[in-house]
Design a protein around this motif. Structure first.
Motif, mmCIF file in Angstrom:
data_model
loop_
_atom_site.group_PDB
_atom_site.id
_atom_site.type_symbol
_atom_site.label_atom_id
_atom_site.label_comp_id
_atom_site.label_asym_id
_atom_site.label_seq_id
_atom_site.Cartn_x
_atom_site.Cartn_y
_atom_site.Cartn_z
ATOM 1 N N ALA A 394 -39.296 29.226 5.240
ATOM 2 C CA ALA A 394 -38.744 29.050 6.575
ATOM 3 C C ALA A 394 -38.390 30.404 7.153
ATOM 4 C CB ALA A 394 -37.530 28.119 6.519
ATOM 5 N N ARG A 395 -37.894 31.282 6.337
ATOM 6 C CA ARG A 395 -37.549 32.604 6.797
ATOM 7 C C ARG A 395 -38.803 33.361 7.211
ATOM 8 N NH1 ARG A 395 -33.188 34.725 2.268
ATOM 9 N NH2 ARG A 395 -31.464 33.320 2.842
ATOM 10 N N ALA A 396 -39.894 33.154 6.525
ATOM 11 C CA ALA A 396 -41.103 33.912 6.809
ATOM 12 C C ALA A 396 -41.788 33.443 8.087
ATOM 13 C CB ALA A 396 -42.048 33.803 5.649
ATOM 14 N N GLY A 397 -41.492 32.276 8.552
ATOM 15 C CA GLY A 397 -42.095 31.788 9.793
ATOM 16 C C GLY A 397 -43.515 31.320 9.546
ATOM 17 N N GLU A 398 -44.407 31.834 10.470
ATOM 18 C CA GLU A 398 -45.806 31.405 10.417
ATOM 19 C C GLU A 398 -46.445 31.891 9.120
ATOM 20 O OE1 GLU A 398 -47.608 29.437 12.241
ATOM 21 O OE2 GLU A 398 -45.917 29.031 13.580
ATOM 22 N N ALA A 399 -46.028 33.020 8.635
ATOM 23 C CA ALA A 399 -46.633 33.549 7.415
ATOM 24 C C ALA A 399 -46.233 32.732 6.200
ATOM 25 C CB ALA A 399 -46.200 35.013 7.244
ATOM 26 N N GLY A 400 -45.206 32.020 6.265
ATOM 27 C CA GLY A 400 -44.749 31.260 5.067
ATOM 28 C C GLY A 400 -45.090 29.799 5.117
ATOM 29 N N LYS A 401 -45.957 29.366 6.111
ATOM 30 C CA LYS A 401 -46.288 27.936 6.185
ATOM 31 C C LYS A 401 -47.075 27.484 4.938
ATOM 32 C CE LYS A 401 -46.302 27.266 11.218
ATOM 33 N NZ LYS A 401 -47.101 26.907 12.407
ATOM 34 N N GLY A 402 -48.045 28.284 4.536
ATOM 35 C CA GLY A 402 -48.819 27.886 3.331
ATOM 36 C C GLY A 402 -47.929 27.805 2.103
ATOM 37 N N PHE A 403 -47.029 28.747 1.997
ATOM 38 C CA PHE A 403 -46.128 28.742 0.850
ATOM 39 C C PHE A 403 -45.191 27.552 0.922
ATOM 40 C CE2 PHE A 403 -42.433 30.420 -1.527
ATOM 41 C CZ PHE A 403 -43.071 30.714 -2.727
ATOM 42 N N ALA A 404 -44.851 27.152 2.190
ATOM 43 C CA ALA A 404 -43.973 26.000 2.362
ATOM 44 C C ALA A 404 -44.657 24.733 1.854
ATOM 45 C CB ALA A 404 -43.588 25.862 3.850
ATOM 46 N N VAL A 405 -45.988 24.644 2.093
ATOM 47 C CA VAL A 405 -46.747 23.444 1.620
ATOM 48 C C VAL A 405 -46.742 23.403 0.104
ATOM 49 C CG1 VAL A 405 -48.998 22.344 1.541
ATOM 50 C CG2 VAL A 405 -48.193 23.364 3.664
ATOM 51 N N VAL A 406 -46.936 24.566 -0.519
ATOM 52 C CA VAL A 406 -46.941 24.612 -1.997
ATOM 53 C C VAL A 406 -45.572 24.239 -2.513
ATOM 54 C CG1 VAL A 406 -47.209 26.106 -4.004
ATOM 55 C CG2 VAL A 406 -48.791 26.292 -2.094
ATOM 56 N N ALA A 407 -44.539 24.727 -1.836
ATOM 57 C CA ALA A 407 -43.179 24.414 -2.289
ATOM 58 C C ALA A 407 -42.924 22.928 -2.184
ATOM 59 C CB ALA A 407 -42.191 25.233 -1.451
ATOM 60 N N SER A 408 -43.449 22.300 -1.107
ATOM 61 C CA SER A 408 -43.264 20.855 -0.926
ATOM 62 C C SER A 408 -43.945 20.078 -2.059
ATOM 63 C CB SER A 408 -43.827 20.441 0.443
ATOM 64 O OG SER A 408 -43.762 19.053 0.580
ATOM 65 N N GLU A 409 -45.156 20.519 -2.402
ATOM 66 C CA GLU A 409 -45.903 19.821 -3.481
ATOM 67 C C GLU A 409 -45.172 19.984 -4.800
ATOM 68 O OE1 GLU A 409 -48.545 17.841 -3.366
ATOM 69 O OE2 GLU A 409 -48.673 18.064 -1.186
ATOM 70 N N ILE A 410 -44.647 21.180 -5.016
ATOM 71 C CA ILE A 410 -43.923 21.403 -6.275
ATOM 72 C C ILE A 410 -42.688 20.544 -6.343
ATOM 73 C CG2 ILE A 410 -42.621 23.136 -7.552
ATOM 74 C CD1 ILE A 410 -44.620 25.224 -6.559
ATOM 75 N N LYS A 411 -42.013 20.375 -5.179
ATOM 76 C CA LYS A 411 -40.813 19.533 -5.150
ATOM 77 C C LYS A 411 -41.186 18.087 -5.482
ATOM 78 C CE LYS A 411 -36.800 18.398 -2.257
ATOM 79 N NZ LYS A 411 -36.796 17.015 -2.681
ATOM 80 N N GLN A 412 -42.308 17.634 -4.860
ATOM 81 C CA GLN A 412 -42.729 16.248 -5.148
ATOM 82 C C GLN A 412 -43.059 16.073 -6.636
ATOM 83 O OE1 GLN A 412 -46.006 15.344 -2.537
ATOM 84 N NE2 GLN A 412 -44.752 15.396 -0.680
ATOM 85 N N LEU A 413 -43.726 17.107 -7.185
ATOM 86 C CA LEU A 413 -44.072 17.037 -8.616
ATOM 87 C C LEU A 413 -42.810 17.027 -9.454
ATOM 88 C CD1 LEU A 413 -46.233 17.044 -10.841
ATOM 89 C CD2 LEU A 413 -46.241 19.545 -10.687
ATOM 90 N N ALA A 414 -41.845 17.802 -9.066
ATOM 91 C CA ALA A 414 -40.596 17.836 -9.838
ATOM 92 C C ALA A 414 -39.883 16.502 -9.726
ATOM 93 C CB ALA A 414 -39.716 18.975 -9.311
ATOM 94 N N ASP A 415 -39.872 15.901 -8.527
ATOM 95 C CA ASP A 415 -39.218 14.583 -8.374
ATOM 96 C C ASP A 415 -39.956 13.526 -9.215
ATOM 97 O OD1 ASP A 415 -37.411 15.668 -6.608
ATOM 98 O OD2 ASP A 415 -38.563 15.109 -4.813
ATOM 99 N N GLN A 416 -41.295 13.580 -9.175
ATOM 100 C CA GLN A 416 -42.080 12.583 -9.949
ATOM 101 C C GLN A 416 -41.854 12.757 -11.449
ATOM 102 O OE1 GLN A 416 -46.218 12.654 -9.060
ATOM 103 N NE2 GLN A 416 -46.698 10.863 -10.349
ATOM 104 N N SER A 417 -41.769 14.027 -11.888
ATOM 105 C CA SER A 417 -41.510 14.276 -13.315
ATOM 106 C C SER A 417 -40.133 13.774 -13.688
ATOM 107 C CB SER A 417 -41.619 15.784 -13.619
ATOM 108 O OG SER A 417 -42.929 16.223 -13.380
ATOM 109 N N SER A 418 -39.149 13.932 -12.803
ATOM 110 C CA SER A 418 -37.793 13.463 -13.093
ATOM 111 C C SER A 418 -37.780 11.953 -13.179
ATOM 112 C CB SER A 418 -36.834 13.964 -12.001
ATOM 113 O OG SER A 418 -35.538 13.492 -12.244
ATOM 114 N N THR A 419 -38.531 11.310 -12.216
ATOM 115 C CA THR A 419 -38.573 9.833 -12.223
ATOM 116 C C THR A 419 -39.244 9.341 -13.508
ATOM 117 O OG1 THR A 419 -38.718 9.804 -9.798
ATOM 118 C CG2 THR A 419 -39.426 7.821 -10.985
ATOM 119 N N ASN A 420 -40.400 9.945 -13.859
ATOM 120 C CA ASN A 420 -41.115 9.512 -15.073
ATOM 121 C C ASN A 420 -40.275 9.751 -16.320
ATOM 122 O OD1 ASN A 420 -43.371 8.720 -13.614
ATOM 123 N ND2 ASN A 420 -44.353 10.726 -13.768
ATOM 124 N N SER A 421 -39.515 10.805 -16.319
ATOM 125 C CA SER A 421 -38.674 11.078 -17.494
ATOM 126 C C SER A 421 -37.614 10.007 -17.634
ATOM 127 C CB SER A 421 -38.025 12.465 -17.346
ATOM 128 O OG SER A 421 -39.027 13.452 -17.335
#
Length: 553
Positions: A394-421
């Motif tokens: 968010a701080r990076a603005g337009e340059a950090g949009k791609g990184f924001a998508v990766v961060a979102s996917e990682i968050k979803q993966l972390a939530d799914q791993s927590s649920t499966n655990s």
């Protein structure tokens, strides 16, 4: 031996000679006639064969010399002398060369020429005419181109041929007559010898017919061995045996006369004795009948006892069979319990193995819990990391949009791993609870199987005790059966002895009755013997009178 020969008008000698001579004469006559007839024809055929040979010889001479008449004449005459025949060579139907006197250039008989022309074959005739004289002749025709060119002839005068035939036939007849004469002479001599032996036999027979048994052996036939001598010897031996028989009859009849008198006296004494024996036998018969009745009662009692013994033996057999069946069933139960015990042991081993596997599984679950805790920690850290990444994007603005998508996917993966655990943890917790229940059930099962094994051991011990009791019972039943069997065998022996005794008693009674009847019959026989003794005495006297007619001294 004095011979009293009877004279016969026509005796055996005359009959025998006539029976031999008449057939011999008839055979000789028939043989002479038959021989004369058959030999006549045979000799004629022999003459024909000789003439044929001579004719062929003449033909050979003719063919070898051709038509040289003088030389051929010389050869023909020589050949005719050698063969003792008349030879002629025909040229056509004319005799051009011949050994017959005054026959040169004469012609062949017309009927013979006709036959040769017709048949063109060899011809044997018995009526060939040469200068008015009949010949036995053999013709061999000379045939050329199927035409008669001439012939070769050999022959002898018919009178000469018949003379030869008659001489040979007479010789044969004389030979037959001589043979028959020799045969008749031998037969007559042999008949004379036979008649001599038959005469001796006839003398023996006449002596026998006249009741004269004092004969002497004729030494004239002593060394002869044939049927007729044997007839005479048989008659002589028969006379001697008859003489000995008459002598023995005389002696025996006198002895028989004495014996018949003695027999009459003895029969009277025997009659008195048999009466006394009859009284004794009557008493014996009554006692034997009473003994038979008593033994019959004993036999019936033994028979009833035998039936009871048979019932005992039958029950013992049934009891022994039941004990054997029980023993077999007990053995089957023991085998079944052994199998059950083995099965329980297998189950306990399996339960122990399952407990071990459950323990291993628990340890694996604990390891999974440890790994799951690590996974949850990693999920929380990943979630924090994704949150920080989102902030930085968010701080990076337009340059950090791609990184924001990766961060979102990682968050979803972390939530799914927590649920499966969390789900895995719940499943593991349920699995642990189920394993605890299984372990409790396994412990209860192990305890029950152990208790069941104890009960099986106790039951096996009880069955071993029962088996010992059954074996002892079976042995005792067998001993009882053996004892009863021995008793039954003894009973059968006693029964057989009693039956034999009863049969003997009955036989004694029957025998006594038979003896009684026999004694009575003996009395009647003794009476008859007495009568017959008188008759025998009379017959002996008559026999002496009969044999007195024979002269034996």
């Amino acid at each position: 031996m004095k011979s009293k020969k009877k004279k016969y008008r026509y005796g055996i000698k005359e009959k025998t000679l006539s029976f031999i001579l008449f057939p011999c004469i008839m055979i000789a006559l028939f043989s002479c006639i038959y021989t004369g007839y058959s030999q006549y024809n045979t000799i004629e055929d022999e003459i024909g064969t000789e003439l044929k040979t001579a004719a062929y010889g003449a033909r050979i001479i003719s063919e070898s010399l051709g038509m040289n008449a003088d030389e051929m004449k010389s050869q023909i005459d020589t050949y005719a002398d050698e063969t003792d025949t008349e030879i002629t060579i025909f040229n056509g139907d004319v005799r051009t060369v011949t050994s017959i006197d005054n026959a040169l250039n004469t012609k062949m008989d017309a009927h013979i020429e006709e036959q040769l022309i017709k048949t063109k074959a060899n011809l044997y005739v018995k009526d060939a005419l040469v200068n008015g004289e009949e010949y036995f002749g053999y013709y061999i025709p000379f045939v050329q181109n199927n035409e008669l060119r001439g012939a070769a002839f050999s022959g002898i005068p018919k009178a000469k041929a018949q003379s030869i035939i008659i001489k040979k036939v007479v010789a044969m007849v004389i030979s037959i007559v001589i043979i028959m004469a020799v045969f008749v002479t031998i037969a007559v001599l042999q008949i004379g010898r036979i008649l001599k032996k038959l005469t001796v036999a006839s003398d023996y027979a006449e002596s026998l017919d006249e009741n004269d048994l004092c004969v002497e052996y004729d030494n004239k036939i002593k060394n002869d061995v044939d049927e007729y001598t044997e007839i005479a010897n048989i008659l002589y031996r028969a006379i001697n045996k008859l003489r000995d028989l008459i002598t023995n009859i005389n002696t025996s009849s006198q002895s028989s006369l004495n014996i018949s008198s003695e027999l009459s006296r003895n029969s009277q004494n025997l009659s008195r004795t048999t009466t006394e024996i009859a009284n004794v036998i009557s008493n014996v018969t009554e006692g034997a009948q009473n003994q038979a009745d008593e033994t019959q009662k004993v036999a019936e009692s033994i028979q009833n006892m035998g039936k009871d013994i048979e019932i005992i033996v039958d029950n013992g057999d049934k009891l022994s069979e039941a004990a054997q069946n029980m023993s077999a069933a007990q053995n089957k139960v023991v085998d079944t319990m052994s199998v059950l015990h083995s099965t329980n042991q297998t189950i306990m081993n399996d339960v122990t193995e399952v407990n071990n596997q459950i323990e291993i599984t628990n340890n694996s679950i604990k390891s999974i819990y440890s790994a799951l805790s690590i996974i949850q920690d990693i999920a929380e850290q990943t979630n924090l990391l994704s949150l920080n990444a989102s902030i930085e994007a968010a701080r990076a603005g337009e340059a950090g949009k791609g990184f924001a998508v990766v961060a979102s996917e990682i968050k979803q993966l972390a939530d799914q791993s927590s649920t499966n655990s969390s789900e895995i943890e719940c499943s593991l917790q349920a699995l642990i609870e189920n394993y605890k229940l299984i372990i409790d059930k396994m412990e209860n099962t192990t305890a029950n199987i152990g208790e069941q094994n104890d009960k099986l051991r106790e039951t096996e011990s009880d069955f071993e005790t029962l088996n010992s009791g059954i074996a002892e019972t079976t042995t005792q039943i067998k001993e009882i059966n053996d004892i009863v069997s021995d008793i039954n065998n003894q009973r059968e022996v006693i029964n057989e002895a009693v039956l034999n005794l009863s049969a003997i008693s009955e036989e004694n009674a029957a025998s006594s009755q038979e003896v009684m009847a026999s004694v009575e019959e003996l009395n009647s026989i003794v009476s008859i013997v007495d009568d017959k003794a008188s008759e025998l005495e009379k017959m002996n006297k008559e026999l002496n009178e009969l044999v007195a007619v024979f002269r034996i001294d």
